[in-house]
Design a protein around this motif. Structure first.
Motif, PDB file in Angstrom:
ATOM      1  N   HIS A 164     -11.154  -4.542  -9.961  1.00  0.00           N
ATOM      2  CA  HIS A 164     -11.519  -3.546  -8.946  1.00  0.00           C
ATOM      3  C   HIS A 164     -12.804  -3.830  -8.186  1.00  0.00           C
ATOM      4  O   HIS A 164     -13.733  -4.420  -8.723  1.00  0.00           O
ATOM      5  CB  HIS A 164     -11.657  -2.177  -9.608  1.00  0.00           C
ATOM      6  N   LEU A 165     -12.808  -3.334  -6.984  1.00  0.00           N
ATOM      7  CA  LEU A 165     -14.053  -3.201  -6.244  1.00  0.00           C
ATOM      8  C   LEU A 165     -14.571  -1.812  -6.605  1.00  0.00           C
ATOM      9  O   LEU A 165     -13.836  -0.820  -6.516  1.00  0.00           O
ATOM     10  CB  LEU A 165     -13.800  -3.273  -4.736  1.00  0.00           C
ATOM     11  N   ASN A 166     -15.816  -1.768  -7.018  1.00  0.00           N
ATOM     12  CA  ASN A 166     -16.415  -0.489  -7.397  1.00  0.00           C
ATOM     13  C   ASN A 166     -17.529  -0.135  -6.429  1.00  0.00           C
ATOM     14  O   ASN A 166     -18.101  -1.009  -5.785  1.00  0.00           O
ATOM     15  CB  ASN A 166     -17.014  -0.587  -8.805  1.00  0.00           C
TER      16      ASN A 166
ATOM     17  N   VAL B 253      -5.636  -4.326 -10.965  1.00  0.00           N
ATOM     18  CA  VAL B 253      -5.509  -4.094 -12.407  1.00  0.00           C
ATOM     19  C   VAL B 253      -5.020  -2.679 -12.741  1.00  0.00           C
ATOM     20  O   VAL B 253      -4.412  -2.468 -13.788  1.00  0.00           O
ATOM     21  CB  VAL B 253      -6.825  -4.366 -13.193  1.00  0.00           C
ATOM     22  N   ASP B 254      -5.265  -1.733 -11.850  1.00  0.00           N
ATOM     23  CA  ASP B 254      -4.789  -0.362 -12.133  1.00  0.00           C
ATOM     24  C   ASP B 254      -3.258  -0.285 -12.103  1.00  0.00           C
ATOM     25  O   ASP B 254      -2.671   0.672 -12.586  1.00  0.00           O
ATOM     26  CB  ASP B 254      -5.377   0.646 -11.131  1.00  0.00           C
ATOM     27  N   ASN B 255      -2.623  -1.298 -11.536  1.00  0.00           N
ATOM     28  CA  ASN B 255      -1.157  -1.326 -11.506  1.00  0.00           C
ATOM     29  C   ASN B 255      -0.535  -1.772 -12.837  1.00  0.00           C
ATOM     30  O   ASN B 255       0.663  -1.592 -13.062  1.00  0.00           O
ATOM     31  CB  ASN B 255      -0.650  -2.292 -10.424  1.00  0.00           C
TER      32      ASN B 255
ATOM     33  N   PRO C 291       0.814  -1.223   0.000  1.00  0.00           N
ATOM     34  CA  PRO C 291       0.000   0.000   0.000  1.00  0.00           C
ATOM     35  C   PRO C 291       0.848   1.274   0.000  1.00  0.00           C
ATOM     36  O   PRO C 291       1.990   1.256   0.439  1.00  0.00           O
ATOM     37  CB  PRO C 291      -0.763  -0.108   1.327  1.00  0.00           C
ATOM     38  N   THR C 292       0.243   2.334  -0.489  1.00  0.00           N
ATOM     39  CA  THR C 292       0.815   3.670  -0.317  1.00  0.00           C
ATOM     40  C   THR C 292       0.208   4.198   0.981  1.00  0.00           C
ATOM     41  O   THR C 292      -1.009   4.343   1.086  1.00  0.00           O
ATOM     42  CB  THR C 292       0.448   4.568  -1.516  1.00  0.00           C
ATOM     43  N   VAL C 293       1.098   4.437   1.965  1.00  0.00           N
ATOM     44  CA  VAL C 293       0.586   4.605   3.336  1.00  0.00           C
ATOM     45  C   VAL C 293       0.345   6.073   3.711  1.00  0.00           C
ATOM     46  O   VAL C 293       0.886   6.579   4.689  1.00  0.00           O
ATOM     47  CB  VAL C 293       1.513   3.894   4.345  1.00  0.00           C
TER      48      VAL C 293
ATOM     49  N   LYS D 140     -14.774   3.040  -9.668  1.00  0.00           N
ATOM     50  CA  LYS D 140     -13.680   2.464  -8.897  1.00  0.00           C
ATOM     51  C   LYS D 140     -13.524   3.167  -7.546  1.00  0.00           C
ATOM     52  O   LYS D 140     -13.484   4.389  -7.475  1.00  0.00           O
ATOM     53  CB  LYS D 140     -12.385   2.610  -9.705  1.00  0.00           C
ATOM     54  N   MET D 141     -13.445   2.352  -6.509  1.00  0.00           N
ATOM     55  CA  MET D 141     -13.237   2.928  -5.187  1.00  0.00           C
ATOM     56  C   MET D 141     -11.802   3.436  -5.125  1.00  0.00           C
ATOM     57  O   MET D 141     -10.886   2.750  -5.548  1.00  0.00           O
ATOM     58  CB  MET D 141     -13.435   1.823  -4.165  1.00  0.00           C
ATOM     59  N   SER D 142     -11.609   4.656  -4.646  1.00  0.00           N
ATOM     60  CA  SER D 142     -10.227   5.139  -4.611  1.00  0.00           C
ATOM     61  C   SER D 142      -9.988   6.018  -3.393  1.00  0.00           C
ATOM     62  O   SER D 142     -10.892   6.724  -2.937  1.00  0.00           O
ATOM     63  CB  SER D 142      -9.891   5.851  -5.922  1.00  0.00           C
ATOM     64  N   LYS D 143      -8.751   5.935  -2.883  1.00  0.00           N
ATOM     65  CA  LYS D 143      -8.423   6.659  -1.648  1.00  0.00           C
ATOM     66  C   LYS D 143      -8.524   8.160  -1.838  1.00  0.00           C
ATOM     67  O   LYS D 143      -8.868   8.891  -0.930  1.00  0.00           O
ATOM     68  CB  LYS D 143      -6.977   6.347  -1.245  1.00  0.00           C
ATOM     69  N   SER D 144      -8.197   8.627  -3.034  1.00  0.00           N
ATOM     70  CA  SER D 144      -8.146  10.068  -3.222  1.00  0.00           C
ATOM     71  C   SER D 144      -9.540  10.687  -3.297  1.00  0.00           C
ATOM     72  O   SER D 144      -9.691  11.892  -3.189  1.00  0.00           O
ATOM     73  CB  SER D 144      -7.340  10.393  -4.473  1.00  0.00           C
TER      74      SER D 144
ATOM     75  N   ILE E  37     -11.671  -0.728   1.333  1.00  0.00           N
ATOM     76  CA  ILE E  37     -11.967  -2.147   1.150  1.00  0.00           C
ATOM     77  C   ILE E  37     -11.714  -2.611  -0.288  1.00  0.00           C
ATOM     78  O   ILE E  37     -11.652  -3.803  -0.546  1.00  0.00           O
ATOM     79  CB  ILE E  37     -13.388  -2.528   1.634  1.00  0.00           C
ATOM     80  N   GLY E  38     -11.552  -1.660  -1.215  1.00  0.00           N
ATOM     81  CA  GLY E  38     -11.147  -2.012  -2.591  1.00  0.00           C
ATOM     82  C   GLY E  38      -9.709  -2.498  -2.593  1.00  0.00           C
ATOM     83  O   GLY E  38      -9.404  -3.583  -3.101  1.00  0.00           O
ATOM     84  N   ASN E  39      -8.804  -1.717  -1.990  1.00  0.00           N
ATOM     85  CA  ASN E  39      -7.413  -2.168  -1.854  1.00  0.00           C
ATOM     86  C   ASN E  39      -7.402  -3.551  -1.212  1.00  0.00           C
ATOM     87  O   ASN E  39      -6.689  -4.449  -1.647  1.00  0.00           O
ATOM     88  CB  ASN E  39      -6.588  -1.248  -0.946  1.00  0.00           C
ATOM     89  N   LEU E  40      -8.226  -3.690  -0.180  1.00  0.00           N
ATOM     90  CA  LEU E  40      -8.194  -4.936   0.588  1.00  0.00           C
ATOM     91  C   LEU E  40      -8.773  -6.106  -0.202  1.00  0.00           C
ATOM     92  O   LEU E  40      -8.411  -7.249   0.039  1.00  0.00           O
ATOM     93  CB  LEU E  40      -8.884  -4.746   1.942  1.00  0.00           C
ATOM     94  N   ARG E  41      -9.618  -5.805  -1.179  1.00  0.00           N
ATOM     95  CA  ARG E  41     -10.064  -6.901  -2.070  1.00  0.00           C
ATOM     96  C   ARG E  41      -8.826  -7.496  -2.747  1.00  0.00           C
ATOM     97  O   ARG E  41      -8.680  -8.721  -2.808  1.00  0.00           O
ATOM     98  CB  ARG E  41     -11.030  -6.384  -3.147  1.00  0.00           C
ATOM     99  N   SER E  42      -7.951  -6.627  -3.244  1.00  0.00           N
ATOM    100  CA  SER E  42      -6.743  -7.138  -3.904  1.00  0.00           C
ATOM    101  C   SER E  42      -5.912  -7.966  -2.927  1.00  0.00           C
ATOM    102  O   SER E  42      -5.445  -9.056  -3.273  1.00  0.00           O
ATOM    103  CB  SER E  42      -5.896  -5.982  -4.439  1.00  0.00           C
ATOM    104  N   TYR E  43      -5.753  -7.466  -1.703  1.00  0.00           N
ATOM    105  CA  TYR E  43      -4.906  -8.203  -0.750  1.00  0.00           C
ATOM    106  C   TYR E  43      -5.561  -9.516  -0.296  1.00  0.00           C
ATOM    107  O   TYR E  43      -4.865 -10.490  -0.035  1.00  0.00           O
ATOM    108  CB  TYR E  43      -4.521  -7.310   0.439  1.00  0.00           C
TER     109      TYR E  43
HETATM  110  P1  AMP Z   1      -2.277   1.823  -3.305  1.00  0.00           P
HETATM  111  O1  AMP Z   1      -2.299   1.878  -1.806  1.00  0.00           O
HETATM  112  O2  AMP Z   1      -3.050   2.917  -3.959  1.00  0.00           O
HETATM  113  O3  AMP Z   1      -0.842   1.764  -3.826  1.00  0.00           O
HETATM  114  O4  AMP Z   1      -3.001   0.479  -3.746  1.00  0.00           O
HETATM  115  C1  AMP Z   1      -2.791  -0.744  -3.107  1.00  0.00           C
HETATM  116  C2  AMP Z   1      -3.344  -1.884  -3.943  1.00  0.00           C
HETATM  117  O5  AMP Z   1      -4.766  -1.797  -4.093  1.00  0.00           O
HETATM  118  C3  AMP Z   1      -2.788  -1.938  -5.374  1.00  0.00           C
HETATM  119  O6  AMP Z   1      -2.504  -3.287  -5.704  1.00  0.00           O
HETATM  120  C4  AMP Z   1      -3.925  -1.405  -6.217  1.00  0.00           C
HETATM  121  O7  AMP Z   1      -3.870  -1.899  -7.534  1.00  0.00           O
HETATM  122  C5  AMP Z   1      -5.124  -1.947  -5.467  1.00  0.00           C
HETATM  123  N1  AMP Z   1      -6.372  -1.204  -5.672  1.00  0.00           N
HETATM  124  C6  AMP Z   1      -6.559   0.140  -5.724  1.00  0.00           C
HETATM  125  N2  AMP Z   1      -7.866   0.453  -5.878  1.00  0.00           N
HETATM  126  C7  AMP Z   1      -8.539  -0.727  -5.911  1.00  0.00           C
HETATM  127  C8  AMP Z   1      -9.928  -1.086  -6.048  1.00  0.00           C
HETATM  128  N3  AMP Z   1     -10.896  -0.176  -6.137  1.00  0.00           N
HETATM  129  N4  AMP Z   1     -10.243  -2.412  -6.058  1.00  0.00           N
HETATM  130  C9  AMP Z   1      -9.276  -3.361  -5.947  1.00  0.00           C
HETATM  131  N5  AMP Z   1      -7.957  -3.090  -5.801  1.00  0.00           N
HETATM  132  C10 AMP Z   1      -7.584  -1.787  -5.791  1.00  0.00           C
END
Ligand code: AMP
Ligand code: ZN
Length: 474
Positions: A276-278, A245-247, A33-35, A283-287, A41-47
């Motif tokens: 992604h989790l939407n 997938v955004d990576n 993660p970028t901390v 797309k769910m996003s931190k920003s 919970i979108g990030n956490l779906r990936s994890y």
């Molecule tokens: P980040 O903290 O932004 O560097 O993202 C951490 C991880 O979460 C990366 O593998 C991203 O590709 C993933 N990620 C970001 N947004 C989502 C999302 N909405 N759904 C699933 N994975 C995501």
């Protein structure tokens, strides 16, 4: 051992048999993660999905070494080289130092992971630990002619590669998520997709963390960290690299460019990407702000493992839309499943033949491109199977090594004693109401609902069955 796992490889765009470089051993890397904020919970779906992949590999008998970075420097608000540094922005928002927020959100991330039963990777390395390694790789890239200096920054020269778009179907148009029209084009770049390896002429006068380098005081670009940290711990040959997938572009595309230019041969064989989790808005996003976190889910009364199960019921390669209605349904099935398993007596001896048969079915589901929904179905089949409770319990415990749903843990306290009796009574009333409805005796069904309500129990019909909750009574 036989390599049975098949998995979609973004690099070849097909589902392939997974064959590691060294038989029986897997070198696995995950972008961390970028901390600068809580993980949503979108990030956490990936994890969660990457955790299932790792645990599947272990379940199949591989010796896995998994490495994860923590991005605490260099990730700009655009995934390319534009915008502000996310960490600096986070620190300003909270009137703290960059290192303070990095520590705070790294700890918060691993707490969330713990609640979701996501295993800690074998190695976790923050980017700021590895500045000498980054400088070394950039020096080699300059020597080999893959990088150039311009405007006091160091850039990677993408025109030096035969195949830059190796991960992305070679189509520039479909992938420019990180390269938007509304941002200024950096005049120092020779080619549109060249990317910064090292900033010295910072566009951010207030950049908090800076290091000495052969090119002056500065700081690294984002992509270099994953190439260096993975090679530091896994060497020059990696089996599988994961991320959302955004990576894929630009981050992983750039990782491949610089890693393979540095080592001079193919680097990683399999690329695993989680879709992604939407939410309703995409797309769910931190920003975006107002993000959904594990704490929010807990505050709304869900066990975090309900969210894990929510994820496991869909395929990792499909986009997934979050909804509380579906969470309610999953909550019902999750609680029923836990109660069902806890009611198994555990008597008898494990029938090894039946155990092996279901274990194979479970492995087959996972080996089919990590089909977690089918793997969960095998668990339900076990519970219905014509075998003794000891075998069922042993299988549930075994499957949980991958599913991570605490399937055989004791039920939470509230399910015991008085609450347990209440729960049993409520379930009984719900069953009676269902019978009444089936017999079209709606008066009785309504009377049961009213009786439940008079005892503070509110019920709700959902597609998955009836959900109930205790409400405040006046
Ligand atoms: P980040 O903290 O932004 O560097 O993202 C951490 C991880 O979460 C990366 O593998 C991203 O590709 C993933 N990620 C970001 N947004 C989502 C999302 N909405 N759904 C699933 N994975 C995501
Ligand atoms: Zn990365």
């Amino acid at each position: 051992m036989e390599d049975r796992l098949t998995v979609y490889n973004t690099l070849t765009r097909r589902v392939e048999r997974f064959v590691p470089n060294v038989p029986g051993k897997v070198a696995m890397y995950t972008c961390g993660p970028t901390v600068y904020h809580f993980a949503h919970i979108g990030n956490l779906r990936s994890y969660i999905q990457e955790d299932v992949l790792e645990k599947t590999l272990r379940y199949l008998g591989y010796d896995v070494k998994r490495v994860m970075n923590i991005t605490d420097v260099g990730h700009l608000s655009d995934d390319g080289d534009n915008g502000e540094d996310k960490m600096v922005k986070g620190a300003q928002r909270e009137h703290k130092t960059v290192m303070e927020i990095a520590k705070y959100y790294t700890d918060a991330f691993f707490e969330d992971c713990k609640k979701l039963n996501i295993k800690m990777p074998d190695v976790v390395e923050p980017a700021t630990n590895c500045i000498p390694e980054f400088i070394h790789m950039i020096e080699v890239l300059l020597e080999k002619g893959y990088a150039y200096r311009a405007g006091e920054n160091v850039y990677f020269d993408t025109s030096k590669l035969k195949e830059y778009y190796v991960l992305t179907n070679h189509s520039e148009d479909s992938l420019l998520e990180g390269v938007r029209d509304d941002v200024d084009v950096d005049p120092n770049k020779k080619n549109k997709n060249d990317f910064v390896l090292w900033f010295t002429k910072s566009k951010f006068e207030d950049q908090a963390l800076k290091w000495d380098s052969p090119w002056g005081v500065g700081y690294p670009g984002w992509h270099i960290e994953c190439s260096c940290i993975s090679m530091k711990h896994l060497g020059e040959y990696m089996d599988i690299h994961c991320g959302g997938v955004d990576n894929i572009f630009p981050h992983h595309t750039n990782e491949i460019a610089q890693s393979e230019s540095y080592i001079g041969h193919k680097w990683c064989n399999y690329w695993f990407h989680v879709n992604h989790l939407n939410d309703k808005n995409g797309k769910m996003s931190k920003s975006k702000g107002g993000i959904l976190t594990v704490s929010v889910i807990e505050e709304k009364g869900y066990d975090p493992l309900v969210y894990r199960m929510f994820c496991l019921q869909s395929h990792y390669r499909k986009p997934l839309e979050f909804s509380y209605d579906v969470m309610d349904q999953v909550k019902v099935s999750y609680e029923k499943l836990r109660r069902r398993i806890s009611s198994l007596s555990g008597e008898g001896t494990v029938d090894e033949t039946v155990f092996a048969q279901y274990r194979t079915q479970f492995e087959d589901a996972l080996c089919n491109d990590i089909n977690t929904a089918s793997a969960v179905t095998v668990l339900y089949d076990v519970l219905k199977a014509d075998t003794n409770d000891a075998t069922k319990k042993a299988l549930a415990k075994s499957f949980d090594e991958v599913l991570g749903l605490d399937l055989t843990e004791p039920l939470p306290q509230k399910e015991d004693s008085t609450d347990g009796e209440l729960a049993a009574w409520v379930e009984e009333m719900i069953a009676k109401r269902a019978e009444a409805k089936k017999a079209k005796d709606f008066a009785t069904a309504d009377a049961i609902r009213a009786e439940l309500l008079s005892r503070g129990v509110q019920i709700k019909d959902t597609r998955e069955g009836v959900v109930w909750e205790l409400i405040e009574q006046n």
